[in-house]
Write an enzyme that holds these catalytic residues in place. Structure first.
Site, mmCIF file in Angstrom:
data_model
loop_
_atom_site.group_PDB
_atom_site.id
_atom_site.type_symbol
_atom_site.label_atom_id
_atom_site.label_comp_id
_atom_site.label_asym_id
_atom_site.label_seq_id
_atom_site.Cartn_x
_atom_site.Cartn_y
_atom_site.Cartn_z
ATOM 1 N N CYS A 1 5.711 6.811 4.123
ATOM 2 C CA CYS A 1 4.552 5.952 3.821
ATOM 3 C C CYS A 1 3.863 6.361 2.530
ATOM 4 O O CYS A 1 3.008 5.638 2.019
ATOM 5 C CB CYS A 1 3.526 5.988 4.965
ATOM 6 S SG CYS A 1 4.166 5.303 6.500
ATOM 7 N N HIS B 1 0.840 -1.196 0.000
ATOM 8 C CA HIS B 1 0.000 0.000 0.000
ATOM 9 C C HIS B 1 0.877 1.249 0.000
ATOM 10 O O HIS B 1 2.097 1.185 0.094
ATOM 11 C CB HIS B 1 -0.987 -0.003 1.187
ATOM 12 C CG HIS B 1 -0.422 0.418 2.503
ATOM 13 N ND1 HIS B 1 -1.178 0.996 3.501
ATOM 14 C CD2 HIS B 1 0.839 0.363 2.996
ATOM 15 C CE1 HIS B 1 -0.427 1.258 4.541
ATOM 16 N NE2 HIS B 1 0.798 0.894 4.273
ATOM 17 N N HIS C 1 5.041 0.316 -0.395
ATOM 18 C CA HIS C 1 5.774 -0.549 0.518
ATOM 19 C C HIS C 1 4.727 -1.559 1.001
ATOM 20 O O HIS C 1 3.620 -1.586 0.457
ATOM 21 C CB HIS C 1 6.387 0.251 1.683
ATOM 22 C CG HIS C 1 5.384 0.912 2.550
ATOM 23 N ND1 HIS C 1 4.709 2.055 2.170
ATOM 24 C CD2 HIS C 1 4.883 0.590 3.765
ATOM 25 C CE1 HIS C 1 3.862 2.404 3.125
ATOM 26 N NE2 HIS C 1 3.946 1.521 4.103
ATOM 27 N N ASP D 1 -5.084 -10.479 0.380
ATOM 28 C CA ASP D 1 -3.772 -11.116 0.481
ATOM 29 C C ASP D 1 -3.006 -11.046 -0.844
ATOM 30 O O ASP D 1 -3.544 -11.354 -1.906
ATOM 31 C CB ASP D 1 -3.935 -12.585 0.894
ATOM 32 C CG ASP D 1 -2.590 -13.215 1.206
ATOM 33 O OD1 ASP D 1 -1.733 -12.556 1.814
ATOM 34 O OD2 ASP D 1 -2.383 -14.386 0.814
ATOM 35 N N HIS D 2 -1.738 -10.659 -0.735
ATOM 36 C CA HIS D 2 -0.865 -10.525 -1.906
ATOM 37 C C HIS D 2 -1.458 -9.549 -2.932
ATOM 38 O O HIS D 2 -1.284 -9.727 -4.137
ATOM 39 C CB HIS D 2 -0.569 -11.889 -2.549
ATOM 40 C CG HIS D 2 0.486 -12.665 -1.800
ATOM 41 N ND1 HIS D 2 0.216 -13.297 -0.615
ATOM 42 C CD2 HIS D 2 1.807 -12.889 -2.039
ATOM 43 C CE1 HIS D 2 1.322 -13.890 -0.172
ATOM 44 N NE2 HIS D 2 2.304 -13.655 -1.009
ATOM 45 N N HIS E 1 3.242 -4.725 4.128
ATOM 46 C CA HIS E 1 3.183 -5.229 5.503
ATOM 47 C C HIS E 1 2.661 -6.656 5.521
ATOM 48 O O HIS E 1 1.934 -7.082 4.628
ATOM 49 C CB HIS E 1 2.226 -4.366 6.344
ATOM 50 C CG HIS E 1 2.646 -2.940 6.489
ATOM 51 N ND1 HIS E 1 3.731 -2.560 7.228
ATOM 52 C CD2 HIS E 1 2.138 -1.785 5.969
ATOM 53 C CE1 HIS E 1 3.869 -1.237 7.171
ATOM 54 N NE2 HIS E 1 2.923 -0.744 6.408
ATOM 55 N N GLU F 1 -0.477 -3.630 11.867
ATOM 56 C CA GLU F 1 0.215 -3.262 10.628
ATOM 57 C C GLU F 1 1.692 -3.636 10.747
ATOM 58 O O GLU F 1 2.314 -4.072 9.794
ATOM 59 C CB GLU F 1 0.059 -1.762 10.384
ATOM 60 C CG GLU F 1 0.470 -1.355 8.994
ATOM 61 C CD GLU F 1 0.107 0.085 8.689
ATOM 62 O OE1 GLU F 1 -0.996 0.306 8.148
ATOM 63 O OE2 GLU F 1 0.901 0.989 8.992
#
Lengths: 137, 137, 137, 137, 137, 137
Positions: free
Chosen positions: F35, F16, F41, F81-82, F43, F126
């Site tokens: 950010c 994100h 980047h 996810d992913h 998490h 996070e």
């Protein structure tokens, strides 16, 4: 005085199965899946007991966590650790030992030993991913 | 806007002893046991600061956790980290540095820097098995 | 028989400072920074003792972890827990209590009690982010 | 190419007891204490499988961890999860299910499915404080 | 002097994808599955850097962990944290950023800054369940 | 019947950035710092879904955690996810994917599938040090 919650973490290992005597094996498997295995399975239960009340101006404690550690040891670990919950723990003679029910039993066993002006909360990890909490409501 | 709680975890190491000057050494040992050791012992304190409030529609934040990290660093870590709580932290000159009292001191130190419309909760681990929480009640 | 390593985790809290008597305070601060604080600071030390040897065909154990737990309790926890390492633990009278040196002292204290055909490894967490390990080399 | 170790963590719950049929109950209790309880107890076993080998220049992988996850699922979780190790797992018909022996059984079950040029190491947590490791030596 | 290993844990967040430019999208998906997603995904990487060497009789240190913390910050966190590994980190211009390859890159970046008589080991968690380690072999 | 909270932990990885299209890059960097990196980047998000309600006298469950696990998998992991949250998840087309906003989106996605008499709480990590919680208030 400020109201603070103090928490003590403990641990016990036990075997159990989820099973109702008044249901067929098929019905038990349908509802409880592999947790109904007749030969039992087991868990490392991680237990957190939390007490909420006012700080004592004399000691700076809400409740002595050494006393709480010993109380958990005498009342819960002695009764549950390295035991088969279904067979060896009387509270589960007619009560399915789900994590929910175990947390209520632990609450009730401790409630009688803890001063009434302290609120109690039980958090019980059945696995690192499945856990429950109960505050006596 | 939805009310969300944001949490930031921090860490400090400190020495302390549980001890009342107006009690004899025997009385201190009776109440606080080995925690009253005159030569001190110490802990890695794990601290969680939780703030509850509405999400800002402009930033999507309740409170910038980078700002909170720096506030904890300036107000708490600078004051407590690698310190002897009894000797070097003025708040404990006449207050026993139990985890309960430390959590109230941290709450009060942060409260003046956090906007009033945000609720604060402090969770403080003295050891992995002993911890406390305080919400200003 | 297969060679397996068995590990037992334990815990103690202690105060310490990093400091050489034969250095000035300035020199101590230059090298050890805030860890040289004259009033001490402290840690929750997490200790893992690992023993490597052949599985006993009689018991299926390499070494009884209940026996190891008690040995760690008697030899290490009794000596270090809730103590000031610099003042109260004789091994650090002339030895700086860095995590490195503490791990060597623990190794040596346990080595004499463990059968010679078992290898020993010590892992010692000073904080969750700083830790050391030592295998007697 | 560099030799790297890749690790995959998995989980299963099981019941067991430590017990030799050729010993009396008293002898079993003397050696295995409450772990010999005839009604079983149980654990959340945390398993880490580690494979060491050269990085493939084609994929950047030593071994596809998705493939390893499925292999652990098919060979270990299917066989052990929610099972009674003593009664339902054939490898423990005449082998005491200590953590040491379980780690060797897991190693042997996986060894036949993993390419020979990869080294295998098994780490098995029986509880958060008791664990074992085995590398096929 | 005893040879001890000192470990320092650090953390960075990054985006990446597993992808070879010289393969079709279908081939990339076949090998790397959802990890090949063209829009990237990301991880919280947990990094442990371990240095093995003799304890300095002067300081009781193998290597000052405060210095190591700063070195990791300057060389690894500055380069990787909150970055897109494929696009923004030159080492991965022609190298697939698998955990295996990232651990080798980290090793090489640190090796030039660490005294030659210290051995280095890198442990890198891509997720809590998938991790790798590399010792320069 | 007692009211108990049951918790299920899950996991997803995503990329994100924190960024408002209607702000300049400079303004985005000023507010969101690194950010806001245009290349994203990522998490490892750890998610805890908590449901509060009465224990069913029939099953001893508040809500079957196996059903909850599958619901989280279908509604949240499949969607997030992913993935790149900004580009691939429709809810964040015009909503900044802060942890706060992600927790509200998860709450809303699950709310429609959970019986109305159960309260829902979302906890979303996070990073290990930054996390949020949301109860629908």
């Amino acid at each position: 005085m400020p109201r603070v919650t103090v928490h003590r973490k403990a641990h016990f290992n036990a075997a159990h199965r989820l099973y109702r005597k008044d249901w067929s094996d098929d019905k038990n498997f349908e509802v409880f899946n592999k947790c109904s295995n007749q030969y039992f399975h087991g868990h490392n239960y991680e237990l957190i007991v939390s007490l909420t009340g006012e700080i004592s101006p004399e000691t700076g404690y809400v409740y002595d966590l050494g006393v709480l550690r010993n109380l958990i040891k005498d009342e819960i670990e002695e009764a549950f650790d390295h035991k088969n919950l279904n067979i060896e723990v009387p509270e589960f003679k007619d009560l399915i030992p789900t994590a929910e029910n175990i947390s209520v039993v632990i609450y009730n066993k401790l409630r009688v030993h803890i001063p009434e002006d302290l609120d109690i909360k039980i958090t019980l990890y059945e696995t690192p991913r499945n856990f429950v909490s109960y505050s006596g409501e």
